[in-house]
Design an enzyme around this catalytic site. Structure first.
Site, PDB file in Angstrom:
ATOM      1  N   SER A 136       0.834  -1.200   0.000  1.00  0.00           N
ATOM      2  CA  SER A 136       0.000   0.000   0.000  1.00  0.00           C
ATOM      3  C   SER A 136       0.868   1.248   0.000  1.00  0.00           C
ATOM      4  O   SER A 136       1.970   1.252   0.567  1.00  0.00           O
ATOM      5  CB  SER A 136      -0.861  -0.016   1.270  1.00  0.00           C
ATOM      6  OG  SER A 136      -1.485   1.231   1.458  1.00  0.00           O
ATOM      7  N   TYR A 160      -1.641  -1.203  10.789  1.00  0.00           N
ATOM      8  CA  TYR A 160      -1.940  -1.738   9.452  1.00  0.00           C
ATOM      9  C   TYR A 160      -0.778  -1.453   8.502  1.00  0.00           C
ATOM     10  O   TYR A 160      -0.255  -2.339   7.840  1.00  0.00           O
ATOM     11  CB  TYR A 160      -3.241  -1.129   8.895  1.00  0.00           C
ATOM     12  CG  TYR A 160      -3.403  -1.358   7.408  1.00  0.00           C
ATOM     13  CD1 TYR A 160      -3.669  -2.626   6.913  1.00  0.00           C
ATOM     14  CD2 TYR A 160      -3.256  -0.306   6.494  1.00  0.00           C
ATOM     15  CE1 TYR A 160      -3.782  -2.845   5.544  1.00  0.00           C
ATOM     16  CE2 TYR A 160      -3.371  -0.510   5.133  1.00  0.00           C
ATOM     17  CZ  TYR A 160      -3.635  -1.782   4.669  1.00  0.00           C
ATOM     18  OH  TYR A 160      -3.736  -2.005   3.322  1.00  0.00           O
ATOM     19  N   LYS A 164       2.218  -3.976   6.624  1.00  0.00           N
ATOM     20  CA  LYS A 164       2.602  -4.021   5.203  1.00  0.00           C
ATOM     21  C   LYS A 164       4.110  -3.853   5.058  1.00  0.00           C
ATOM     22  O   LYS A 164       4.756  -4.537   4.263  1.00  0.00           O
ATOM     23  CB  LYS A 164       1.885  -2.913   4.423  1.00  0.00           C
ATOM     24  CG  LYS A 164       0.390  -3.122   4.291  1.00  0.00           C
ATOM     25  CD  LYS A 164       0.075  -4.296   3.408  1.00  0.00           C
ATOM     26  CE  LYS A 164      -1.403  -4.607   3.368  1.00  0.00           C
ATOM     27  NZ  LYS A 164      -1.702  -5.915   2.782  1.00  0.00           N
TER      28      LYS A 164
HETATM   29  P1  NAD Z   1     -10.822  -7.278   1.052  1.00  0.00           P
HETATM   30  O1  NAD Z   1     -11.062  -7.281   2.515  1.00  0.00           O
HETATM   31  O2  NAD Z   1     -11.979  -7.081   0.151  1.00  0.00           O
HETATM   32  O3  NAD Z   1     -10.077  -8.614   0.611  1.00  0.00           O
HETATM   33  C1  NAD Z   1      -9.193  -9.307   1.470  1.00  0.00           C
HETATM   34  C2  NAD Z   1      -9.663 -10.751   1.528  1.00  0.00           C
HETATM   35  O4  NAD Z   1      -8.780 -11.493   2.383  1.00  0.00           O
HETATM   36  C3  NAD Z   1     -11.071 -10.887   2.095  1.00  0.00           C
HETATM   37  O5  NAD Z   1     -11.865 -11.637   1.191  1.00  0.00           O
HETATM   38  C4  NAD Z   1     -10.877 -11.636   3.406  1.00  0.00           C
HETATM   39  O6  NAD Z   1     -11.963 -12.490   3.692  1.00  0.00           O
HETATM   40  C5  NAD Z   1      -9.572 -12.368   3.149  1.00  0.00           C
HETATM   41  N1  NAD Z   1      -8.771 -12.685   4.341  1.00  0.00           N
HETATM   42  C6  NAD Z   1      -8.394 -11.856   5.345  1.00  0.00           C
HETATM   43  N2  NAD Z   1      -7.642 -12.524   6.228  1.00  0.00           N
HETATM   44  C7  NAD Z   1      -7.524 -13.792   5.785  1.00  0.00           C
HETATM   45  C8  NAD Z   1      -6.869 -14.947   6.264  1.00  0.00           C
HETATM   46  N3  NAD Z   1      -6.196 -14.949   7.420  1.00  0.00           N
HETATM   47  N4  NAD Z   1      -6.942 -16.091   5.538  1.00  0.00           N
HETATM   48  C9  NAD Z   1      -7.640 -16.111   4.375  1.00  0.00           C
HETATM   49  N5  NAD Z   1      -8.300 -15.057   3.884  1.00  0.00           N
HETATM   50  C10 NAD Z   1      -8.237 -13.909   4.581  1.00  0.00           C
HETATM   51  O7  NAD Z   1      -9.698  -6.179   0.774  1.00  0.00           O
HETATM   52  P2  NAD Z   1      -9.153  -5.640  -0.602  1.00  0.00           P
HETATM   53  O8  NAD Z   1      -9.541  -4.223  -0.702  1.00  0.00           O
HETATM   54  O9  NAD Z   1      -9.484  -6.564  -1.710  1.00  0.00           O
HETATM   55  O10 NAD Z   1      -7.604  -5.670  -0.298  1.00  0.00           O
HETATM   56  C11 NAD Z   1      -6.769  -6.753  -0.708  1.00  0.00           C
HETATM   57  C12 NAD Z   1      -5.367  -6.498  -0.203  1.00  0.00           C
HETATM   58  O11 NAD Z   1      -4.916  -5.242  -0.717  1.00  0.00           O
HETATM   59  C13 NAD Z   1      -5.272  -6.398   1.314  1.00  0.00           C
HETATM   60  O12 NAD Z   1      -4.067  -7.019   1.716  1.00  0.00           O
HETATM   61  C14 NAD Z   1      -5.208  -4.907   1.570  1.00  0.00           C
HETATM   62  O13 NAD Z   1      -4.501  -4.605   2.746  1.00  0.00           O
HETATM   63  C15 NAD Z   1      -4.456  -4.423   0.338  1.00  0.00           C
HETATM   64  N6  NAD Z   1      -4.740  -3.009   0.022  1.00  0.00           N
HETATM   65  C16 NAD Z   1      -6.035  -2.593  -0.200  1.00  0.00           C
HETATM   66  C17 NAD Z   1      -6.306  -1.267  -0.464  1.00  0.00           C
HETATM   67  C18 NAD Z   1      -7.714  -0.787  -0.684  1.00  0.00           C
HETATM   68  O14 NAD Z   1      -7.935   0.416  -0.654  1.00  0.00           O
HETATM   69  N7  NAD Z   1      -8.687  -1.638  -0.944  1.00  0.00           N
HETATM   70  C19 NAD Z   1      -5.250  -0.330  -0.541  1.00  0.00           C
HETATM   71  C20 NAD Z   1      -3.942  -0.775  -0.343  1.00  0.00           C
HETATM   72  C21 NAD Z   1      -3.699  -2.135  -0.057  1.00  0.00           C
HETATM   73  C1  UD1 Z   2      -7.007   5.142   3.741  1.00  0.00           C
HETATM   74  C2  UD1 Z   2      -6.079   4.578   4.785  1.00  0.00           C
HETATM   75  C3  UD1 Z   2      -4.872   3.962   4.094  1.00  0.00           C
HETATM   76  C4  UD1 Z   2      -5.314   2.948   3.040  1.00  0.00           C
HETATM   77  C5  UD1 Z   2      -6.258   3.646   2.061  1.00  0.00           C
HETATM   78  C6  UD1 Z   2      -6.774   2.748   0.993  1.00  0.00           C
HETATM   79  C7  UD1 Z   2      -6.464   5.991   6.775  1.00  0.00           C
HETATM   80  C8  UD1 Z   2      -5.884   7.019   7.676  1.00  0.00           C
HETATM   81  N1  UD1 Z   2      -5.687   5.620   5.715  1.00  0.00           N
HETATM   82  O1  UD1 Z   2      -6.315   6.137   3.070  1.00  0.00           O
HETATM   83  O2  UD1 Z   2      -4.031   3.340   5.033  1.00  0.00           O
HETATM   84  O3  UD1 Z   2      -4.195   2.414   2.369  1.00  0.00           O
HETATM   85  O4  UD1 Z   2      -7.368   4.168   2.800  1.00  0.00           O
HETATM   86  O5  UD1 Z   2      -7.589   1.764   1.541  1.00  0.00           O
HETATM   87  O6  UD1 Z   2      -7.547   5.474   7.000  1.00  0.00           O
HETATM   88  N2  UD1 Z   2     -12.716  11.204   3.336  1.00  0.00           N
HETATM   89  C9  UD1 Z   2     -13.745  12.050   3.711  1.00  0.00           C
HETATM   90  N3  UD1 Z   2     -14.885  11.490   4.216  1.00  0.00           N
HETATM   91  C10 UD1 Z   2     -15.031  10.135   4.365  1.00  0.00           C
HETATM   92  C11 UD1 Z   2     -13.975   9.284   3.965  1.00  0.00           C
HETATM   93  C12 UD1 Z   2     -12.817   9.867   3.471  1.00  0.00           C
HETATM   94  O7  UD1 Z   2     -13.636  13.259   3.587  1.00  0.00           O
HETATM   95  O8  UD1 Z   2     -16.079   9.697   4.854  1.00  0.00           O
HETATM   96  C13 UD1 Z   2     -11.499  11.809   2.746  1.00  0.00           C
HETATM   97  C14 UD1 Z   2     -10.221  11.535   3.519  1.00  0.00           C
HETATM   98  O9  UD1 Z   2     -10.005  12.526   4.495  1.00  0.00           O
HETATM   99  C15 UD1 Z   2      -9.187  11.553   2.390  1.00  0.00           C
HETATM  100  C16 UD1 Z   2      -9.948  11.013   1.181  1.00  0.00           C
HETATM  101  O10 UD1 Z   2     -11.330  11.201   1.479  1.00  0.00           O
HETATM  102  O11 UD1 Z   2      -8.783  12.884   2.109  1.00  0.00           O
HETATM  103  C17 UD1 Z   2      -9.699   9.542   0.920  1.00  0.00           C
HETATM  104  O12 UD1 Z   2      -9.941   8.812   2.115  1.00  0.00           O
HETATM  105  P1  UD1 Z   2      -9.877   7.213   2.137  1.00  0.00           P
HETATM  106  O13 UD1 Z   2     -10.725   6.650   1.067  1.00  0.00           O
HETATM  107  O14 UD1 Z   2     -10.185   6.784   3.553  1.00  0.00           O
HETATM  108  O15 UD1 Z   2      -8.368   6.868   1.765  1.00  0.00           O
HETATM  109  P2  UD1 Z   2      -6.990   7.380   2.425  1.00  0.00           P
HETATM  110  O16 UD1 Z   2      -7.209   8.356   3.507  1.00  0.00           O
HETATM  111  O17 UD1 Z   2      -6.095   7.785   1.323  1.00  0.00           O
END
Ligand code: NAD
Ligand code: UD1
Length: 344
Positions: A136, A160, A164
């Site tokens: 991330s 979190y 990572k």
């Molecule tokens: P998500 O929660 O939709 O998907 C993660 C999946 O992992 C889920 O289906 C959950 O059931 C499964 N899981 C969790 N722990 C597990 C375990 N111990 N064993 C087996 N399955 C398990 O999340 P996502 O948005 O698809 O994210 C996927 C990955 O990307 C995560 O590692 C997350 O940290 C990373 N990531 C996501 C974002 C985002 O904004 N969505 C941003 C940066 C990084």
């Molecule tokens: C968040 C996480 C980050 C993660 C990323 C993607 C935090 C502090 N950081 O980042 O670790 O990798 O999501 O999953 O939670 N916002 C509003 N109102 C809302 C929600 C968000 O104004 O109800 C604003 C936030 O202040 C920010 C932007 O929208 O400026 C995006 O927010 P968000 O989607 O939560 O992502 P990040 O803050 O970038």
């Protein structure tokens, strides 16, 4: 090629399964491919498997198998890697809510870090040495300069983010220990949107932490208004700026990273973003305009831990993976809204 997707029924995993089926299917002369999804369903549902199959279609060159299980179960993982003759792993499984990680650090380290160690033990036992890992942009902490390059110092500010960072470092050590290993850590910026079918997308349980799912729930009438966390940041309209990337672009980035990992050994960290910043209000206004809906907003205090601006330098992804994002904010807002409507 046989690929294991841990966390494969989640938001990004499900879109990647679809993108992978398309990219593997295009490999001429190869035998049938196999995608294995392993998930404990703690944050996703089993119905997603059939939805992925529907999108892939009956004629796909890929077979799809779902296994319910936990990545901390090393014995199960070893069986899966061996029985399914897995060549490479895309490792999505993890917990991802920042606030929850502050309240429950032990659970987060146990699930994310211990889970990855368990997976690595199984991979070592089965001689599987290729991995694409979900990292991330949060690993960069407060940006010292923008756009963020992969050489920017890393300093995560919550459990979190630190999970990572720890995993990235463990994977780096594994690659240093054995030159046959290949690991690509993909540092995602802000994934949003959904597949054009409307069948898969982001479905957070409870109150959404992230911006786009909150916007769609306001638009559909489930919530009265969006709280905008601060309008006094040093940005053009005062609201936070992020690099929103369409989840389908992101999924295609995984297919490109897997292709890279099959051809190159060593450890890489690569940003997946668009390189463009967008403010909270800009995203809200785009969403309203392209979908012809209203999203009432209320300005409230800044959210603790938030940064003002964050966007990617995308050059390494282009140079290394020959990948760049192709979809724009309109695509992101339309597909997110279509998915929300299809689910209600
Ligand atoms: P998500 O929660 O939709 O998907 C993660 C999946 O992992 C889920 O289906 C959950 O059931 C499964 N899981 C969790 N722990 C597990 C375990 N111990 N064993 C087996 N399955 C398990 O999340 P996502 O948005 O698809 O994210 C996927 C990955 O990307 C995560 O590692 C997350 O940290 C990373 N990531 C996501 C974002 C985002 O904004 N969505 C941003 C940066 C990084
Ligand atoms: C968040 C996480 C980050 C993660 C990323 C993607 C935090 C502090 N950081 O980042 O670790 O990798 O999501 O999953 O939670 N916002 C509003 N109102 C809302 C929600 C968000 O104004 O109800 C604003 C936030 O202040 C920010 C932007 O929208 O400026 C995006 O927010 P968000 O989607 O939560 O992502 P990040 O803050 O970038």
């Amino acid at each position: 090629m046989n690929v294991l997707l841990t966390g494969g029924t989640g938001y990004i995993g499900s879109h990647t399964a679809v993108a992978l089926a398309e990219s593997l299917g295009a490999l001429i002369g190869e035998k049938t491919h196999h995608i294995v999804l392993l998930d404990n369903l703690c944050n996703s549902e089993i119905a997603t498997v059939d939805r992925i199959k529907t999108i892939m279609g009956a004629n796909s060159a890929c077979a799809l198998t779902f296994i319910q299980g936990d990545i901390r179960d090393t014995t199960l993982l070893t069986q899966v890697l061996s029985n399914q003759q897995i060549d490479a792993v895309i490792h999505f499984a993890g917990l991802k809510a920042v606030g929850e990680s502050v309240a429950q650090p032990v659970e987060y380290y146990a699930n994310n870090v211990q889970g990855t160690i368990s997976l690595l033990q199984a991979m070592q036992a089965c001689n599987v040495k290729k991995m694409v890992f979900s990292s991330s942009a949060t690993v960069y902490g407060e940006p010292q300069q923008l756009p963020l390059t992969e050489t920017h110092p890393t300093l995560a500010t919550n459990p979190y983010g630190r999970s990572k960072l720890h995993i990235e470092e463990i994977l780096h050590d594994v690659c240093l220990s054995n030159p046959e290993w290949s690991v690509v850590c993909l540092r995602y910026f802000n994934p949003v949107g959904a597949h054009k079918s409307g069948l898969i997308g982001e479905r957070p349980s409870g109150t959404p932490n992230n911006l786009m799912p909150y916007i769609t729930q306001v638009a559909v009438g489930q919530r009265s208004h969006l709280n905008v966390f601060g309008n006094d940041y040093p940005t053009p309209d005062g609201t936070g700026v992020r690099d929103y990337i369409h989840v389908v672009d992101l999924a295609e980035g995984h297919a490109a990273a897997l292709n890279y990992a099959t051809k190159h050994a060593g450890w890489q960290a690569i940003n997946l973003g668009t390189g463009k910043g967008c403010s909270v209000l800009e995203l809200v206004h785009t969403f309203e305009t392209v979908n012809n809906v209203t999203v009432p907003v209320q300005i409230v205090n800044r959210r603790a831990g938030d940064i003002a601006v964050c966007y990617a330098n995308t050059q390494k992804a282009l140079n290394t993976l020959n990948w760049s994002a192709t979809k724009n904010l309109t695509d992101m807002c339309q597909s997110a809204w279509q998915f929300e409507q299809s689910m209600t």
